[in-house]
Every structure is written in structure tokens, then in C-alpha cells.
Design a protein around this motif. Structure first.
Motif, PDB file in Angstrom:
ATOM      1  N   THR A 431       0.698  -1.121  -0.260  1.00  0.00           N
ATOM      2  CA  THR A 431      -0.148   0.319   0.304  1.00  0.00           C
ATOM      3  C   THR A 431       1.279   1.526  -0.259  1.00  0.00           C
ATOM      4  O   THR A 431       0.579   2.312  -0.673  1.00  0.00           O
ATOM      5  N   LEU A 432       1.636   1.193   0.748  1.00  0.00           N
ATOM      6  CA  LEU A 432       2.879   2.266   0.726  1.00  0.00           C
ATOM      7  C   LEU A 432       3.623   2.684  -0.590  1.00  0.00           C
ATOM      8  O   LEU A 432       3.251   4.095  -1.004  1.00  0.00           O
ATOM      9  N   ALA A 433       3.542   1.447  -1.186  1.00  0.00           N
ATOM     10  CA  ALA A 433       4.264   1.597  -2.912  1.00  0.00           C
ATOM     11  C   ALA A 433       3.606   2.223  -3.454  1.00  0.00           C
ATOM     12  O   ALA A 433       3.766   3.256  -4.771  1.00  0.00           O
ATOM     13  N   GLN A 438       1.115   7.161  -6.517  1.00  0.00           N
ATOM     14  CA  GLN A 438       0.070   8.335  -6.744  1.00  0.00           C
ATOM     15  C   GLN A 438       0.504   9.650  -6.184  1.00  0.00           C
ATOM     16  O   GLN A 438      -0.524  10.346  -6.196  1.00  0.00           O
ATOM     17  N   LEU A 439       1.740   9.368  -5.422  1.00  0.00           N
ATOM     18  CA  LEU A 439       2.022  11.730  -5.054  1.00  0.00           C
ATOM     19  C   LEU A 439       2.229  12.241  -7.131  1.00  0.00           C
ATOM     20  O   LEU A 439       2.169  11.875  -8.048  1.00  0.00           O
ATOM     21  N   ARG A 446      11.362   0.265  -4.717  1.00  0.00           N
ATOM     22  CA  ARG A 446      10.968  -1.486  -4.489  1.00  0.00           C
ATOM     23  C   ARG A 446      10.634  -1.492  -3.064  1.00  0.00           C
ATOM     24  O   ARG A 446      10.286  -0.924  -2.130  1.00  0.00           O
ATOM     25  N   THR A 447      10.013  -2.857  -3.000  1.00  0.00           N
ATOM     26  CA  THR A 447       9.895  -2.956  -1.420  1.00  0.00           C
ATOM     27  C   THR A 447      10.486  -4.138  -1.134  1.00  0.00           C
ATOM     28  O   THR A 447      10.920  -4.939  -2.023  1.00  0.00           O
ATOM     29  N   SER A 448      10.583  -4.246  -0.309  1.00  0.00           N
ATOM     30  CA  SER A 448      11.725  -4.738   0.891  1.00  0.00           C
ATOM     31  C   SER A 448      11.478  -4.918   2.457  1.00  0.00           C
ATOM     32  O   SER A 448      11.003  -4.016   3.082  1.00  0.00           O
ATOM     33  N   GLY A 450       8.950  -5.359   4.787  1.00  0.00           N
ATOM     34  CA  GLY A 450       8.093  -4.541   5.928  1.00  0.00           C
ATOM     35  C   GLY A 450       8.144  -2.980   4.946  1.00  0.00           C
ATOM     36  O   GLY A 450       7.126  -2.022   5.879  1.00  0.00           O
ATOM     37  N   GLY A 451       8.601  -2.396   3.917  1.00  0.00           N
ATOM     38  CA  GLY A 451       9.343  -1.113   3.873  1.00  0.00           C
ATOM     39  C   GLY A 451       9.398  -0.845   2.256  1.00  0.00           C
ATOM     40  O   GLY A 451       8.625  -1.816   1.639  1.00  0.00           O
ATOM     41  N   VAL A 452       9.089   0.504   1.657  1.00  0.00           N
ATOM     42  CA  VAL A 452       9.867   0.478   0.419  1.00  0.00           C
ATOM     43  C   VAL A 452      11.007   1.208   0.837  1.00  0.00           C
ATOM     44  O   VAL A 452      11.771   2.380   1.709  1.00  0.00           O
ATOM     45  N   VAL A 453      12.122   0.604  -0.102  1.00  0.00           N
ATOM     46  CA  VAL A 453      13.015   1.557  -0.375  1.00  0.00           C
ATOM     47  C   VAL A 453      13.872   2.494  -0.973  1.00  0.00           C
ATOM     48  O   VAL A 453      13.436   1.801  -2.992  1.00  0.00           O
ATOM     49  N   LEU A 454      13.701   3.355  -1.316  1.00  0.00           N
ATOM     50  CA  LEU A 454      14.793   4.343  -2.204  1.00  0.00           C
ATOM     51  C   LEU A 454      16.031   4.691  -2.019  1.00  0.00           C
ATOM     52  O   LEU A 454      16.363   4.452  -1.594  1.00  0.00           O
ATOM     53  N   ASP A 455      16.095   4.041  -3.597  1.00  0.00           N
ATOM     54  CA  ASP A 455      17.532   3.525  -3.386  1.00  0.00           C
ATOM     55  C   ASP A 455      18.205   4.504  -4.577  1.00  0.00           C
ATOM     56  O   ASP A 455      17.199   5.105  -5.393  1.00  0.00           O
ATOM     57  N   LEU A 456      19.159   5.511  -3.869  1.00  0.00           N
ATOM     58  CA  LEU A 456      19.645   7.073  -3.964  1.00  0.00           C
ATOM     59  C   LEU A 456      20.153   7.656  -5.693  1.00  0.00           C
ATOM     60  O   LEU A 456      20.047   9.027  -5.834  1.00  0.00           O
ATOM     61  N   ARG A 457      20.401   6.022  -5.432  1.00  0.00           N
ATOM     62  CA  ARG A 457      22.245   6.718  -6.575  1.00  0.00           C
ATOM     63  C   ARG A 457      21.031   7.025  -7.852  1.00  0.00           C
ATOM     64  O   ARG A 457      21.714   7.560  -8.399  1.00  0.00           O
ATOM     65  N   THR A 458      19.778   6.056  -8.568  1.00  0.00           N
ATOM     66  CA  THR A 458      19.133   6.687  -9.319  1.00  0.00           C
ATOM     67  C   THR A 458      18.234   8.074  -9.627  1.00  0.00           C
ATOM     68  O   THR A 458      17.282   8.065 -10.455  1.00  0.00           O
TER      69      THR A 458
END
Ligand SMILES: *Cc1c(COP(=O)(O)O)cnc(C)c1O
Length: 491
Positions: A431-433, A438-439, A446-448, A450-458
Motif C-alpha cells: 500500500t505504501l508503494a 500516486q503522489l 522497490r518493496t522489501s 515490510g517497507g519501501v526502499v528508495l535507492d538514491l543512486r538513481t
């Protein structure tokens, strides 16, 4: 019973009446009469349908009618919103076809704007005032970049080689096969009869080009002798395909490009390589070893090489063919070349991208900057995110990640990176992803665990503030989590 339903129908306003209400007249000012009429008609017929299905009581119908103008307003807002929108790529995969592959450099964007705003000399030679050909905006520059990046004298590459630009690498490969091998045979290793993605399958492209496939060797091992045994008087071409999206490991063997070219020369059969990557930077300096690049192929004696403009070159979507002058000339004379040509905006962006390489400003190209950014720097940015999100309802922590180059370039090669893992007490990772997608400025991540991971390289560093601000606002304490609403595509 019938009369009950009739009574409901009669409660519905007529289209004409509806169009005269103040709310709808306001919408006509904002949009257009035709569009508003169409939306109003559709809303009315939807309610009629609901009545027919027995879904309405008098009370519920009154509610629907009261909501009518607001619904029409929302529907119109959705319909005029472009479906193609900018998103934030926080997946850690630099090049993805579904996210539009390479973002363009500021120079390329400026150049597109400049050329698009007015007329341009796409096919006019400004010195003579005569008709020129559009490829001249790229061909010489492509060779300059390839020569300088490989340490070959620019003049010597220009003597032997030429370059042509078409719509994408798939088109370039198709055109090369059609021009050089139509009606004849093409030898390909069974280890290279691949699907690149999006339905681009070498055997099918080959068949469509009018050439006959002669497959040799096995999936894991192909030798020069295999190619030699397949030679016939009808052999027109040897095809080599870069394994851009998979690896074969273990008991494997295949000739190097150089060995294949030597064999081709001895047998008087040209070698064409579908190289794909378009990479002109030193990947080993980014910690990616043993990957073949476009430069090595382009300065070889292969008859022709095809590459993508929007993979590791970091430019606009296009396909670039380089090779023997005589072969490139034949390509240009093929009527299909005209059908597969690119427009002025592509040349504008391609030129700006190539000029960045020519002048050593590689990092002005976003895909290259993402390749080169150090894991340390990414980590520092993650820390700033975590700090800034303390005031939100998200729980943020830094985790180590592995970014990928992706996009059919360097299969399996990873880049050490860092990400911010976001969790929310009230909603699941899925749901978080979805909420992030939808922002107003959608964030793809990606989800991982129990959370959503923002990889800031990209994520471009210049977007950090915007991303943080949008997360802070969407997950401000006390702000109700909006129910997920679908992103409808404009019709
Ligand atoms: C990506 C790729 C293609 C297709 O390129 P497009 O520019 O998407 O058409 C073809 N061949 C190889 C080897 C590739 O890596």
C-alpha cells in the motif's frame, strides 16, 4: 413498479438543463463546450444505467444528482491530465525501458527546446543554401567521440568508417540485416539467438529482414570451426549479438569479436555486431569489469555495429549504425532507411549528448552521473532524508543496497549503493508503494522487508529537496492517509 423507475428517471436533469447550471458553465470556460457536453452526457447515462439496474432509491438518486457537477469536474480534470508524466526512479536500476530509459542532460533538453521552438537547418547546408542530409548532424560527431574515447586518431577513423542514425537499435539491426543479407544466409551462434525484451527476438527479426538463419554451435559453446562449417555460396553475413540481458556461465566458449572478424575476413564474409549498449565510458572505473562496450566494437574492423542511443550513451531513443563507409552508404540507400529515420528533436538531443563526451563533461549526462556517484555520497544523501523525515509519520532508516545498470547493458553487474527504507505503522509495504506511485510526482520504488526502499543512486541529487518535501507533505502528522485512488489514463 415501472412507474417507480419512471419517477426516478424524471428526477434526472436533462442535458440541456445541466449545461445551463452555473457550475457547468464554469467548466465550459475552463475546458471546451464539446468536452464538457461529452462528460455531462456520460455522467447522466451512467446514472441512467444505475437506475436501470435497480441500484437507486429516491434518496440515493438525489445524492447522485447533487454530486453530478463535482463528478463531471473530476472526470474532466482526469481527462485533460497528460498520461505520460515525469516520475522519480528510486528503484536503483539506472536504465529501465518502463521508466523511459536514459534521462537527458540539461544541454540536450535546452537544445531540443531551441530547435523545436522555431525552424531549423535539419536538411539544409547553411554554407551553400542547398539541400543537405540530416545524418550529418550526428555522423561525424559519433566518429569523433568513438575515436577520442579509444585513443584512435580521429582522421583515421573518419577515413574508414561512417555512422547513420535510425529510430532505435532494433531498427538499426533490422536495417543492417535487410541491407546486407536479404535473400541470403546469416550465420549466428545458438548462444546468441536471444530475446532482448519487448518482443525483439533475433530469429524473428532475421526472418522479417528476408535473410535465412543458419544457426551454429550450441547454447553454451560455439567455435570458429562451427562458423566455418556453415559457410555456403549464399552466406552473406555473420551476426554477433551482445548478451545484454543474461549470462551464460560454466562450460562455455565463444570466439572473441576479433577472432570472428579475422575469420570473416579470411572467408570474405562481413561481420555485423548488434552491440546494444552504446557505452563509451570506462566501465571498469565504475567497478564493472569484463563487460564489452560500444567503443571496442566500433573501432574494430567489424563491417557494421548497431547500438542504442538511450542506454549507456545516455541520450535520446535512437539506433546508431557505425561501420565501413561502403556498407553505411548502402544502408542509407535502402528505402527502409527513410521509413526508420529520426526527427530533428532526436538529432538535437543526440548532438548535445555527444558534445558532452567530446568535451569531457560525462557527468552532465544523468545516466553517467548515476553510474559514477560514489556509494559514500549516496549514503550522505540518505542521512539527510532520514533526518528530514523524522517529522513525518514515516519511519526511515538507511540500508545498504545493490544498484543495477539495467536496460540490457551489463547483465548481473551491481553497484554498491545505499537506500532509505520507509515503513508506516498503519499500512503495508504494498500500500505504501502504491501511495508513493500516486503522489503528484510519483515515486517508483522497490518493496522489501515490510517497507519501501528508495535507492538514491538513481534519484538525481537535484530532485532530493522535491522528493523529501513531497514525502513530508503526504505523510505529515495528523494528515489522513488518503485512500488510494487509481491513476486513470486519459482517453
Ligand atoms: C537493447 C538492445 C537492443 C534493442 O535496442 P532498442 O534501442 O531498444 O531498440 C538490441 N540489441 C541489443 C544487443 C540490445 O542490448
Amino acid at each position: 413498479m415501472h412507474t417507480e423507475v419512471d419517477k426516478l428517471y424524471r428526477k434526472l436533469p436533462q442535458l440541456g438543463e445541466l449545461l445551463h447550471t452555473r457550475e457547468i458553465r464554469e467548466l465550459v470556460e475552463l475546458y471546451s463546450r464539446e468536452l464538457v457536453v461529452d462528460a455531462a452526457r456520460e455522467s447522466l447515462s451512467r446514472i441512467r444505467q444505475e437506475i436501470r439496474m435497480g441500484q437507486h432509491t429516491e434518496a440515493s438518486l438525489n445524492g447522485s444528482v447533487a454530486q453530478l457537477a463535482e463528478n463531471i469536474r473530476e472526470e474532466l480534470a482526469q481527462r485533460v491530465r497528460p498520461s505520460l508524466r515525469r516520475v522519480i526512479n528510486a528503484t536503483g536500476v539506472i536504465l529501465q525501458t518502463n521508466l523511459g530509459r536514459a534521462p537527458l542532460s540539461e544541454d540536450a533538453i535546452r537544445q531540443i527546446g531551441d530547435v523545436a521552438r522555431g525552424f531549423c537547418n535539419l536538411e539544409m547546408d547553411l554554407d551553400t543554401g542547398e539541400r543537405g542530409f540530416r545524418d550529418r548532424h550526428a555522423d561525424s560527431l559519433i566518429l569523433d567521440v568513438l575515436a577520442l574515447r579509444s585513443g584512435v586518431a580521429v582522421g583515421s577513423l573518419h577515413e574508414r568508417r561512417a555512422a547513420a542514425v535510425v529510430n532505435n537499435c532494433a531498427a538499426a539491426t533490422f536495417l543492417a540485416l535487410n541491407t546486407l543479407a536479404e535473400g541470403g544466409e546469416v550465420i549466428v551462434s545458438r548462444g546468441e539467438l536471444v530475446e532482448i525484451g519487448g518482443g525483439f527476438r533475433i530469429p524473428e527479426i532475421l526472418r522479417k529482414s528476408g535473410a535465412i538463419l543458419r544457426e551454429v554451435g550450441t547454447t553454451n559453446r560455439t567455435r570458429i570451426e562451427d562458423y566455418a562449417a556453415a559457410l555456403t555460396p549464399d552466406t552473406r553475413l555473420i551476426l554477433r549479438v551482445h548478451r545484454s540481458n543474461f549470462r551464460i556461465e560454466g562450460f562455455t566458449q565463444r570466439p572473441t569479436l576479433q577472432e570472428l572478424i579475422q575469420f570473416g575476413q579470411s572467408a570474405s564474409v562481413p561481420v555485423f555486431e548488434d552491440q546494444g549498449t552504446g557505452c563509451v565510458v570506462a566501465l571498469d572505473e565504475c567497478g564493472i569489469a569484463g563487460e564489452s562496450t560500444w567503443i571496442t566494437s566500433a573501432i574494430s574492423d567489424a563491417a557494421l555495429i548497431s547500438a542504442s542511443g538511450d542506454k549507456l550513451l545516455g541520450g535520446p531513443q535512437c539506433g546508431i549504425l557505425t561501420g565501413d563507409r561502403a556498407f553505411v552508404e548502402r544502408i542509407r540507400k535502402n528505402p527502409l532507411f527513410r521509413a526508420l529515420r529520426v526527427d530533428k528533436l532526436t538529432y538535437a538531443a543526440l548532438q548535445a549528448t555527444l558534445l558532452a563526451y567530446l568535451t569531457g563533461r560525462d557527468e552532465s549526462i544523468p545516466a553517467i552521473a548515476m553510474l559514477l556517484i560514489s556509494a559514500d555520497r549516496v549514503r550522505q544523501r540518505c542521512e539527510a532524508y532520514v533526518e528530514a523525515l523524522k517529522s513525518s509519520t514515516l519511519r526511515a532508516e538507511i540500508i545498504a543496497t545493490s544498484s543495477l545498470v539495467g536496460g540490457g547493458t551489463t547483465p548481473g553487474a551491481t553497484l554498491p549503493s545505499f537506500g532509505v527504507r520507509l515503513r508506516h505503522e498503519e499500512i503495508s509495504e504494498g500500500t505504501l508503494a502504491a501511495r508513493l506511485r500516486q503522489l503528484d510526482l510519483p515515486i517508483i520504488a522497490r518493496t522489501s522487508e515490510g517497507g519501501v526502499v528508495l535507492d538514491l543512486r538513481t534519484v538525481a541529487e537535484t530532485d532530493d529537496q522535491l522528493v523529501v518535501a513531497s514525502l513530508q507533505s503526504a505523510f505529515a502528522p495528523g494528515r489522513a492517509l488518503e485512500p488510494a485512488q487509481g491513476n486513470r489514463v486519459a482517453r
